[in-house]
Design a protein around this motif. Structure first.
Motif, mmCIF file in Angstrom:
data_model
loop_
_atom_site.group_PDB
_atom_site.id
_atom_site.type_symbol
_atom_site.label_atom_id
_atom_site.label_comp_id
_atom_site.label_asym_id
_atom_site.label_seq_id
_atom_site.Cartn_x
_atom_site.Cartn_y
_atom_site.Cartn_z
ATOM 1 N N THR A 205 0.842 -1.360 -0.109
ATOM 2 C CA THR A 205 0.009 0.283 0.068
ATOM 3 C C THR A 205 0.792 1.289 -0.025
ATOM 4 O O THR A 205 0.237 2.400 0.054
ATOM 5 C CB THR A 205 -1.011 -0.141 1.226
ATOM 6 N N THR A 206 2.337 1.081 0.256
ATOM 7 C CA THR A 206 2.941 2.240 -0.127
ATOM 8 C C THR A 206 4.067 2.359 -1.110
ATOM 9 O O THR A 206 4.272 1.016 -1.673
ATOM 10 C CB THR A 206 3.778 2.539 1.246
ATOM 11 N N ARG A 207 4.642 3.248 -1.477
ATOM 12 C CA ARG A 207 5.744 3.010 -2.701
ATOM 13 C C ARG A 207 7.016 2.233 -2.390
ATOM 14 O O ARG A 207 7.265 1.379 -3.053
ATOM 15 C CB ARG A 207 6.195 4.432 -3.021
ATOM 16 N N VAL A 208 7.252 2.319 -1.055
ATOM 17 C CA VAL A 208 8.326 1.273 -0.641
ATOM 18 C C VAL A 208 7.731 -0.078 -0.667
ATOM 19 O O VAL A 208 8.530 -1.043 -1.192
ATOM 20 C CB VAL A 208 8.745 1.520 0.838
ATOM 21 N N GLU A 209 6.586 -0.440 -0.320
ATOM 22 C CA GLU A 209 6.104 -1.838 -0.152
ATOM 23 C C GLU A 209 5.933 -2.305 -1.554
ATOM 24 O O GLU A 209 6.289 -3.428 -2.064
ATOM 25 C CB GLU A 209 4.763 -1.927 0.450
ATOM 26 N N LYS B 276 7.597 6.883 -10.624
ATOM 27 C CA LYS B 276 7.094 7.300 -11.806
ATOM 28 C C LYS B 276 5.744 6.910 -12.215
ATOM 29 O O LYS B 276 4.764 7.552 -12.338
ATOM 30 C CB LYS B 276 8.061 7.134 -13.012
ATOM 31 N N ILE B 277 5.701 5.464 -12.108
ATOM 32 C CA ILE B 277 4.353 4.716 -12.034
ATOM 33 C C ILE B 277 2.993 5.240 -11.218
ATOM 34 O O ILE B 277 2.232 5.554 -11.734
ATOM 35 C CB ILE B 277 4.453 3.443 -12.103
ATOM 36 N N VAL B 278 3.459 5.437 -9.970
ATOM 37 C CA VAL B 278 2.592 5.870 -9.099
ATOM 38 C C VAL B 278 2.162 7.401 -9.484
ATOM 39 O O VAL B 278 0.769 7.656 -9.405
ATOM 40 C CB VAL B 278 3.056 6.059 -7.597
ATOM 41 N N SER B 279 2.828 8.459 -9.784
ATOM 42 C CA SER B 279 2.799 9.698 -10.307
ATOM 43 C C SER B 279 1.724 9.549 -11.375
ATOM 44 O O SER B 279 0.841 10.422 -11.362
ATOM 45 C CB SER B 279 4.002 10.488 -10.530
ATOM 46 N N GLU C 243 -3.773 9.189 -2.872
ATOM 47 C CA GLU C 243 -2.818 8.983 -1.757
ATOM 48 C C GLU C 243 -3.927 9.167 -0.561
ATOM 49 O O GLU C 243 -4.892 10.239 -0.858
ATOM 50 C CB GLU C 243 -1.830 10.363 -1.691
ATOM 51 N N CYS C 244 -3.568 8.624 0.510
ATOM 52 C CA CYS C 244 -4.578 8.853 1.829
ATOM 53 C C CYS C 244 -3.429 8.905 2.744
ATOM 54 O O CYS C 244 -2.453 9.658 2.753
ATOM 55 C CB CYS C 244 -5.486 7.598 1.772
ATOM 56 N N GLU C 245 -3.907 8.456 4.001
ATOM 57 C CA GLU C 245 -3.145 8.819 5.252
ATOM 58 C C GLU C 245 -1.774 8.252 5.130
ATOM 59 O O GLU C 245 -1.493 7.200 4.779
ATOM 60 C CB GLU C 245 -3.884 8.275 6.491
ATOM 61 N N SER C 246 -1.131 9.124 5.986
ATOM 62 C CA SER C 246 0.411 8.345 6.187
ATOM 63 C C SER C 246 0.488 7.391 7.345
ATOM 64 O O SER C 246 -0.358 7.511 8.142
ATOM 65 C CB SER C 246 1.317 9.797 6.691
ATOM 66 N N ALA D 215 5.357 7.212 5.514
ATOM 67 C CA ALA D 215 5.236 6.676 4.248
ATOM 68 C C ALA D 215 3.660 6.922 3.974
ATOM 69 O O ALA D 215 2.709 7.069 4.762
ATOM 70 C CB ALA D 215 5.429 5.214 3.976
ATOM 71 N N ILE D 216 3.365 7.608 2.692
ATOM 72 C CA ILE D 216 2.066 7.786 2.293
ATOM 73 C C ILE D 216 1.505 6.374 1.697
ATOM 74 O O ILE D 216 1.606 5.879 0.769
ATOM 75 C CB ILE D 216 1.796 8.842 1.184
ATOM 76 N N ARG D 217 0.145 6.194 2.335
ATOM 77 C CA ARG D 217 -0.458 5.170 1.835
ATOM 78 C C ARG D 217 -1.189 5.371 0.491
ATOM 79 O O ARG D 217 -1.591 6.517 0.260
ATOM 80 C CB ARG D 217 -1.616 4.332 2.907
ATOM 81 N N LEU D 218 -1.215 4.446 -0.547
ATOM 82 C CA LEU D 218 -1.909 4.567 -1.655
ATOM 83 C C LEU D 218 -3.237 3.531 -1.629
ATOM 84 O O LEU D 218 -3.248 2.466 -1.422
ATOM 85 C CB LEU D 218 -0.877 4.104 -2.567
ATOM 86 N N ARG D 219 -4.284 4.191 -2.368
ATOM 87 C CA ARG D 219 -5.420 3.527 -2.503
ATOM 88 C C ARG D 219 -5.803 3.497 -3.905
ATOM 89 O O ARG D 219 -5.762 4.257 -4.714
ATOM 90 C CB ARG D 219 -6.647 4.289 -1.654
ATOM 91 N N LEU D 220 -6.279 2.094 -4.387
ATOM 92 C CA LEU D 220 -6.942 1.888 -5.449
ATOM 93 C C LEU D 220 -8.147 2.307 -5.603
ATOM 94 O O LEU D 220 -8.777 1.859 -5.070
ATOM 95 C CB LEU D 220 -6.636 0.614 -6.097
#
Length: 404
Positions: free
Chosen positions: A29-33, A47-50, A60-63, A72-77
């Motif tokens: 759920t994060t860029r690192v993960e 680049k892909i996430v952007s 992007e949602c909560e850190s 880290a900033i969590r990502l949501r589909l």
């Protein structure tokens, strides 16, 4: 130079698909993960996430994180933004529904059909049904996935034989639905669709090698090998319903003798029950409608005659799978569709049969289960089929201008 450009484009689509699939599973759920889960470089992930954020595909949602340093900033589909129509064609009914990328169902329409309607008239009714469904959809529908009974030829896009319901071999569903709605249409055998649904949506971790069995009036198997559907050269892999388990048995509609469908289906259950309970020279009492639903209810109620017929039918079905299981050595066999609705007696009989006939080493490491997905797994799987195909070329489907 042109070839390099094509290769770069293909690689870009592949990387986009890998990231989207990983986000969909929730394993990262994060860029690192994402970098760790996909094996892609951190710069590529950034680049892909952007790009996906720009398209509106993810947000992007909560850190998250603890300790010192930047969180880290969590990502949501944004799964709910992407909708497909799913269709399941059965010998008894047609059902259509809208699903999103998370497998959430939003709307459903079902109507009964029969061989008396004819295949072409049934397809005309399907087009009307889909038109009504799409007209009231809350968001644009991006494509249509269709689950059909086998045998299904994936090269011609046609049902080869729908036993008890002639005429479907003359129907090109993909061509008809594409012409009617101007949307991409993806068609596959219903057991393959059920296998895809189990692979994508089951609560347990995905199985690398699985046989998914759909058993009703027809019998089909969807094969997952190394996390992917195996269809064979023409799409007939897993078409066990018309594999013979009795070379000297009665003639089947397909021309073969002693097909599994004649012994291990709901039609077989009806025939076995009638033979065991009623004098074959006398008609069954008119007051009793001897159909599969009625027998299955009797099975669940503990009726001895119904349970005897059910045990025999389920044993035939599982015996017909033994060769495939011994050959493919899957992690799990998942059963679904109407024949499984006999309660605990189904798994009890299935395990007894497998224990008796499988190689001991294979049986000891084999899980046997009934599909527990909500709703109709083959219908859900038709939506998974559509999304799975769309994820082959994410840029064509998931850019904002292509969605709205």
């Amino acid at each position: 130079m042109k070839r390099d450009s094509i290769n770069q484009s293909v690689q870009k689509e592949t990387n986009l698909a890998v990231v989207l699939r990983t986000l969909r599973t929730g394993r990262a759920t994060t860029r690192v993960e994402l970098a760790e889960a996909t094996g892609l470089a951190q710069a590529s992930i950034t680049k892909i996430v952007s790009q996906l954020i720009e398209w509106g595909t993810i947000s992007e949602c909560e850190s998250v994180g603890t300790g010192v340093g930047r969180k880290a900033i969590r990502l949501r589909l944004n799964a709910g933004e992407f909708r497909v129509a799913a269709v399941r064609i059965n010998r008894r009914y047609m059902i259509t529904a809208i699903y999103d990328l998370d497998g959430r169902q939003y709307d459903v329409i079902q109507q009964r059909i029969s061989h008396a309607d004819g295949a072409r008239a049934s397809v005309e009714r399907l087009v009307e049904q889909l038109r009504a469904l799409l007209a009231r959809a809350e968001r644009p529908v991006m494509s249509i996935g269709v689950a059909v009974p086998g045998p299904f030829n994936c090269k011609t896009g046609r049902i080869t034989l729908m036993s008890g319901f002639p005429g479907w071999n003359e129907i090109d569903l993909r061509e008809i639905l594409t012409g009617a709605f101007g949307l991409p249409v993806f068609v596959d055998q219903d057991a393959n669709c059920g296998a895809l649904a189990e692979l994508w949506c089951a609560k347990e971790a995905a199985e690398s090698d699985m046989i998914f069995v759909a058993a009703d009036r027809g019998i089909g198997a969807g094969l997952i090998l190394d996390y992917g559907i195996y269809r064979g050269h023409d799409g007939y892999a897993g078409e066990i319903g018309h594999s013979s388990i009795n070379a000297f048995g009665p003639r089947c509609e397909c021309g073969n003798r002693g097909c599994l469908e004649m012994y291990g289906s709901t039609t077989a259950l009806e025939n076995i029950y009638r033979q065991d309970v009623f004098d074959p020279m006398e008609p069954a009492p008119a007051a009793i409608d001897i159909n599969a639903e009625w027998i299955l209810q009797k099975v669940r109620e503990g009726d001895p005659a119904a349970q005897r017929a059910y045990r025999k039918t389920v044993a035939y079905l599982c015996f017909g799978l033994v060769g495939m299981i011994n050959t493919l050595n899957p992690n799990v066999v998942v059963f679904s569709d109407r024949l499984v609705n006999g309660g605990e007696l189904f798994l009890e009989t299935a395990r007894q049969t497998f224990r008796q006939y499988l190689m001991p080493e294979i049986y000891e490491n084999l899980r046997v289960k009934i599909c527990t997905l909500d709703g109709d797994p083959m219908l859900l799987g038709a939506s998974v089929l559509a999304f799975n195909q769309m994820l082959q070329t994410p840029s064509a489907y998931f850019q904002r201008e292509n969605v709205h």
